[in-house]
Design an enzyme around this catalytic site. Structure first.
Site, PDB file in Angstrom:
ATOM      1  N   GLU A   1       0.459   3.592  -3.347  1.00  0.00           N
ATOM      2  CA  GLU A   1      -0.716   4.087  -3.371  1.00  0.00           C
ATOM      3  C   GLU A   1      -0.987   5.420  -2.237  1.00  0.00           C
ATOM      4  O   GLU A   1      -1.382   6.575  -2.664  1.00  0.00           O
ATOM      5  CB  GLU A   1      -1.859   2.888  -3.187  1.00  0.00           C
ATOM      6  CG  GLU A   1      -3.150   3.166  -2.777  1.00  0.00           C
ATOM      7  CD  GLU A   1      -3.887   3.511  -4.062  1.00  0.00           C
ATOM      8  OE1 GLU A   1      -3.521   3.244  -5.304  1.00  0.00           O
ATOM      9  OE2 GLU A   1      -5.122   4.192  -3.953  1.00  0.00           O
ATOM     10  N   ASP A   2      -0.343   4.954  -1.123  1.00  0.00           N
ATOM     11  CA  ASP A   2      -0.837   5.897   0.072  1.00  0.00           C
ATOM     12  C   ASP A   2       0.270   6.912   0.297  1.00  0.00           C
ATOM     13  O   ASP A   2      -0.203   7.593   1.253  1.00  0.00           O
ATOM     14  CB  ASP A   2      -1.359   5.143   1.158  1.00  0.00           C
ATOM     15  CG  ASP A   2      -2.556   4.298   1.011  1.00  0.00           C
ATOM     16  OD1 ASP A   2      -3.350   4.585   0.087  1.00  0.00           O
ATOM     17  OD2 ASP A   2      -2.693   3.155   1.652  1.00  0.00           O
TER      18      ASP A   2
ATOM     19  N   ASP B   1       0.760  -1.123   0.113  1.00  0.00           N
ATOM     20  CA  ASP B   1      -0.170   0.024  -0.139  1.00  0.00           C
ATOM     21  C   ASP B   1       0.898   1.435   0.125  1.00  0.00           C
ATOM     22  O   ASP B   1       0.246   2.361   0.022  1.00  0.00           O
ATOM     23  CB  ASP B   1      -0.955  -0.088   1.136  1.00  0.00           C
ATOM     24  CG  ASP B   1      -2.213  -0.932   1.122  1.00  0.00           C
ATOM     25  OD1 ASP B   1      -2.511  -0.868   0.008  1.00  0.00           O
ATOM     26  OD2 ASP B   1      -2.734  -1.403   1.908  1.00  0.00           O
TER      27      ASP B   1
HETATM   28 MN    MN Z   1      -4.393  -3.477   1.159  1.00  0.00          MN
END
Ligand code: MN
Length: 755
Positions: free
Chosen positions: A107-108, A104
C-alpha cells in the site's frame, strides 16, 4: 542485520532539541521490539520460521525507513505491534506474523505484490493483497459501510487470517489514536464500535473486544470515560474488602475439594458500565454489578463439568442464587466457543454478585478465543492443525449466508437479539417477532384468519391466554374457534404492526355490520311507532339521544346499548314538542362522550399469591378450573404453580397436608378466552336427543365443543361433552338451557377429564 536508514534531523532552526528523534535510541528500541516479538512467537516456531520472520522484518524496515507515524514514531513500530498482537493476543502463527509485518508495504511503498509472492510464497501474498484491498473498501465513504464490511468478509477473506490481522491492525491504531486529528479519531472510533468490536466478540476474542470498546469510549466520550475510570479506581479498596468477605466461606469449602483454583475479580469494563448507566439512566453509584467474581479451576478435561457444578453448589449453599440468571455454557457452549457457568447470587449486604465458574482451559478460550485451544491439544504439530481448525471455524462464523448485509452487521452488534424474540411453530419453523409480542401477535404472523379466530395458545404445551408474552425459544400452537372475533381490547394485546392493522380492519368491518343492523332496527321500530323515517327524524333522534353522529347512533342500536324503549320515549318527547327546542339538546349533545362506549372488557388474568401477582401457572387437570371458579394455587414439585378449584376432590388433601405449599389465587373478572370444561348430561333416551343437545351447544349458544360422547343403556342415556366456555356464568347459562331439553334429567359439571 538491521538497515537503520533514517532521515537525519536537519536544520539549525529547530530549537526544541528534546523532541527530535535520537537515531541511536530509536534503533535500539526497534531491535528491542523485534526481539520481544520473537520471544512471544518462540513456542510455536518451526524450523526455518525465525529466518522467514527476520526476512519479513528486514523488508518492512527497509520499505518504511523514511516513514513516520502521526505520533512521530518510526513507522516500523506499527507492523511490529500488529504482529505482536497476532501472536500474543490472538494466538496466530508464523504465516500471520509475516503477513502482519509486511501488511502495509504494498500500500505505502514501491514494493509490489509480486515481490512479496517471490519472497514468501503465494499464501502470504494473498493475505497481504486482501489486507491492502480492505483499506480501499473502507475509504469509499461511510454510507455503504455495512455492505462494504460484508463484502470485505465474504470476498476478500479467502483466508480468514486477513480478518484477524485486520483486527490486530485496528486494535493498534486505536491504541495510538491520540495523535490523530479529532475528525479521524471520531470516524475511526465509530467504525470500531460499529464493526470491529462486534466482530471480535463474534470470534470470541473478548479481551480485544473489551479493549476496543473502552478505547471507543475514551475517544468519543472522554469525560465519561475519565469519570468512570476514576470512580472505579476510587472504589477499588471497598471492592477488595467486599470481595474478601464474600469469598471467605467459599474458599474454605473449595480448599476441601483439593483441586487447585484461583479466584479473580475483574471490574466491568468502563464501556459496559457506561452503557448500563446510559441505558438504565442511572448514576455510577447505582450500577451495582461493577464486577464479577471468577472462580478458575485447574481441572482435568474429563472432570471439568462435574467440578464446575460442584463449585456452583458450594457457592449457592452460602448465597441465594437468582434462578433467572443461571447460565450454563458448559453443557452448551456459545457459538463463539465461550464455555462457563454463570450464576448471580445475593451477597449478605443484599447486593447481586455475578459468579463465573470455569476451568483454566475455558478461561483462556474466553479471553483469547479459539486459538487458546492449541495449548490443550498436545504439541506443536497439534498447534498447526488446531489453528487450521479454528480458522475454519472462524470462517463458518463469518459465512452465515442467511443474513443480509445490514442484518449481518446488526447481528454482530447484538441489536437483533435485544429487539426481537425468536419463536417456533409446532413444526419447528422459526418466526421473528418484536420483543413483547404475544401469542396473538404470533397468530397474526402465521395468518390473519388464524389471528382473527385465536382464542388462546399452547406455549411449550401449556395453555395460555392470547395476551401471553412470548420468550425466546418458545414453541407456540395457536388454538382457534370459528366463533371468535377480534375485540377492541385486542389492540392492547399486540405489538406487531401486522397484527394491529389486521385487528383494526376487522373491527371496522364489524362496526359497519353493527351500524347496518342498527339502521334496520331503528327504521323497523319507527315504522311500528308510526313515525315517518327519514333524514330529519334521524337527526331529531340523534339530538334527543345526544349522539355526535349517525354512525354512533346506529352503532349503539345495533349493539343493543339503546333499546327500542328509547324510541318509544322519543315518540313521547316528540309529541311534547320539545324537539323543536334545539339549543338545549345541542348542548346536551356537546357534553355527551364522543367515544363509543362499548362494554368494557377486563383483563384476563389470574392473580396469585399474597401480592396478587401475575405469575406463571398451570391449570390442574383433575378439576379443570375456568375463570370465575373459586381457586387456589398449589406449588407442585415439578410443574410450578398449579391452579385447583376450591372444591376439587384433591383440595382437602392438599390443603390439610401441604398447607405451606398453598397460595392464594383469584381471577380478575372474566376472560375473553375460552376454557375447556366437561359436562355430564343424564336423561332418558329418545330419538334425536343427541342432535338437540349438540344443536343447542353449537348453534344456539355458539359454544365450541371439543368432544361429545353418549352411551345409552335400557332407555337411559349418559353423555359427556367437553366444550369451551368463557366463565362460570356462561357455563351456568348453558347448563340451564340444556336442562330444558326434552328428556334431559340432570346436567352436571364433571371434574376429571375422560382419559
Ligand atoms: Mn496497518
Amino acid at each position: 542485520m538491521i538497515n537503520s536508514h533514517r532521515q537525519k534531523p536537519e536544520g539549525a532552526l529547530v530549537l526544541n532539541l528534546s523532541v527530535l528523534p535520537d537515531p541511536e535510541k530509536e534503533r535500539k528500541e526497534i531491535i528491542h521490539r523485534y526481539r520481544r516479538l520473537l520471544r512471544q512467537a518462540k513456542p510455536i516456531l518451526k524450523e526455518g520460521d525465525a529466518r522467514l520472520i527476520r526476512k519479513a522484518f528486514n523488508l518492512a524496515l527497509e520499505a518504511h525507513r523514511n516513514m513516520r507515524r502521526k505520533s512521530g514514531e518510526p513507522y516500523i513500530f506499527h507492523p511490529l505491534a500488529v504482529a505482536e498482537i497476532c501472536v500474543g493476543e490472538i494466538g496466530l502463527g508464523t504465516t500471520s506474523i509475516i503477513s502482519a509485518l509486511v501488511h502495509d508495504v504494498v500500500e505505502d511503498t514501491d514494493i509490489e505484490l509480486a515481490d512479496i509472492e517471490k519472497m514468501f510464497g503465494r499464501k502470504i501474498a494473498r493475505i497481504v493483497d486482501g489486507l491492502t484491498k480492505i483499506k480501499g473498501v473502507f475509504e469509499q465513504g461511510t454510507s455503504a459501510q455495512a455492505e462494504n464490511f460484508r463484502k470485505m468478509l465474504f470476498t476478500l477473506s479467502e483466508d480468514v487470517r486477513v480478518i484477524l490481522i485486520k483486527l490486530a491492525d485496528r486494535l493498534h491504531n486505536m491504541r495510538t489514536l491520540d495523535s490523530m486529528p479529532r475528525q479521524n479519531q471520531l470516524r475511526i472510533s465509530s467504525e470500531t464500535i460499529y464493526l470491529y468490536a462486534p466482530l471480535a466478540h463474534r470470534l470470541g476474542l473478548n479481551v480485544i473486544k473489551t479493549e476496543l470498546e473502552d478505547l471507543y469510549l475514551k475517544f468519543t466520550e472522554q469525560e465519561d470515560y475519565e469519570d468512570i475510570t476514576r470512580r472505579l479506581e476510587e472504589s477499588k479498596s471497598i471492592r477488595i474488602k467486599f470481595l474478601r468477605s464474600f469469598v471467605q466461606p467459599i474458599k474454605e469449602e473449595l480448599d476441601k475439594l483439593a483441586v487447585p483454583y484461583e479466584i479473580k475479580s475483574r471490574p466491568k469494563s468502563a464501556f459496559s458500565i457506561w452503557n448500563k448507566m446510559r441505558k438504565q439512566n442511572i448514576p455510577f453509584d447505582l450500577v451495582f454489578d461493577l464486577f464479577a467474581i471468577r472462580i478458575i479451576l485447574q481441572a482435568p478435561l474429563e472432570q471439568e463439568k462435574s467440578l464446575c457444578w460442584q463449585v456452583y453448589s458450594i457457592v449457592t449453599d452460602y448465597y441465594t442464587p437468582n434462578p433467572d440468571r443461571l447460565r450454563d455454557w458448559i453443557s452448551t457452549p456459545k457459538a463463539n466457543g465461550y464455555e462457563s457457568l454463570h450464576t448471580t447470587v445475593m451477597a449478605k449486604n443484599g447486593q447481586w454478585v455475578e459468579v463465573q465458574i470455569r476451568t483454566q482451559r475455558m478461561d483462556e478460550i474466553a479471553e483469547k478465543g479459539y486459538a487458546a485451544h492449541w495449548k490443550y491439544k498436545g504439541n506443536q504439530a497439534g498447534y498447526e492443525s488446531n489453528l487450521e481448525k479454528w480458522l475454519l471455524r472462524v470462517r463458518e462464523l463469518l459465512e452465515r449466508q442467511d443474513l443480509t448485509a445490514l442484518e449481518f452487521v446488526d447481528d454482530f452488534r447484538g441489536n437483533l437479539f435485544n429487539e426481537e424474540v425468536f419463536v417456533f411453530t409446532p413444526r419447528g419453523e422459526l418466526k421473528t417477532l418484536p420483543v413483547g409480542a404475544t401469542a396473538l401477535d404470533f397468530a397474526f404472523e402465521i395468518h390473519s384468519d388464524i389471528g382473527a379466530t385465536c382464542i388462546g395458545a399452547k406455549v411449550n404445551q401449556k395453555l395460555v391466554p392470547i395476551n401471553h408474552i412470548l420468550k425466546n425459544g418458545d414453541q407456540i400452537e395457536i388454538l382457534t374457534s370459528a366463533k371468535q372475533k377480534p375485540g377492541e381490547d385486542w389492540l392492547r394485546f399486540v405489538v406487531s404492526s401486522k397484527a394491529k392493522s389486521r385487528i383494526k380492519e376487522s373491527l371496522k368491518e364489524e362496526q359497519k355490520k353493527v351500524v347496518e343492523e342498527g339502521k334496520d332496527i331503528v327504521s323497523r321500530k319507527l315504522r311500528q311507532l308510526k313515525i315517518e323515517a327519514g333524514p330529519q327524524t334521524t337527526e331529531q333522534l340523534r339530538f334527543y339521544l345526544g349522539e355526535p353522529s349517525n354512525f354512533t347512533l346506529h352503532f349503539k342500536f345495533g349493539k343493543g346499548i339503546y333499546s327500542v324503549n328509547e324510541l318509544r320515549r322519543f315518540k313521547e318527547y316528540r309529541q311534547s314538542g320539545a324537539h323543536k327546542d334545539k339549543v338545549r339538546v345541542q348542548e346536551a349533545a356537546q357534553v355527551s362522550p364522543l367515544v363509543i362506549p362499548t362494554k368494557p372488557k377486563s383483563d384476563d388474568i389470574l392473580l396469585i399469591g399474597e401480592d396478587m401477582d401475575v405469575v406463571e401457572y398451570k391449570l390442574a387437570k383433575c378439576c379443570t378450573p375456568i375463570p370465575g371458579d373459586e381457586v387456589f394455587g398449589f406449588i407442585s414439585v415439578n410443574e410450578g404453580i398449579k391452579i385447583h378449584r376450591s372444591n376439587c376432590t384433591n383440595a382437602p388433601e392438599l390443603l390439610a397436608n401441604h398447607g405451606n405449599r398453598v397460595i392464594k389465587a383469584k381471577w380478575t373478572s372474566q376472560y375473553e378466552v375460552s376454557f375447556l370444561t366437561g359436562l355430564k348430561v343424564i336423561g332418558t333416551d329418545r330419538v334425536g336427543l343427541i342432535n338437540d343437545v349438540s344443536k343447542i351447544i353449537s348453534e344456539e349458544l355458539k359454544v365450541n365443543m371439543s368432544s361429545i360422547s353418549f352411551r345409552s343403556d335400557a332407555g337411559a342415556f349418559e353423555g359427556e361433552i367437553m366444550l369451551y366456555v368463557t366463565d362460570t356464568r356462561h357455563l351456568d347459562f348453558l347448563m340451564g338451557k340444556l336442562e330444558k331439553v326434552d328428556g334431559v334429567v340432570r346436567v352436571s359439571r364433571f371434574d376429571s377429564r375422560p382419559s
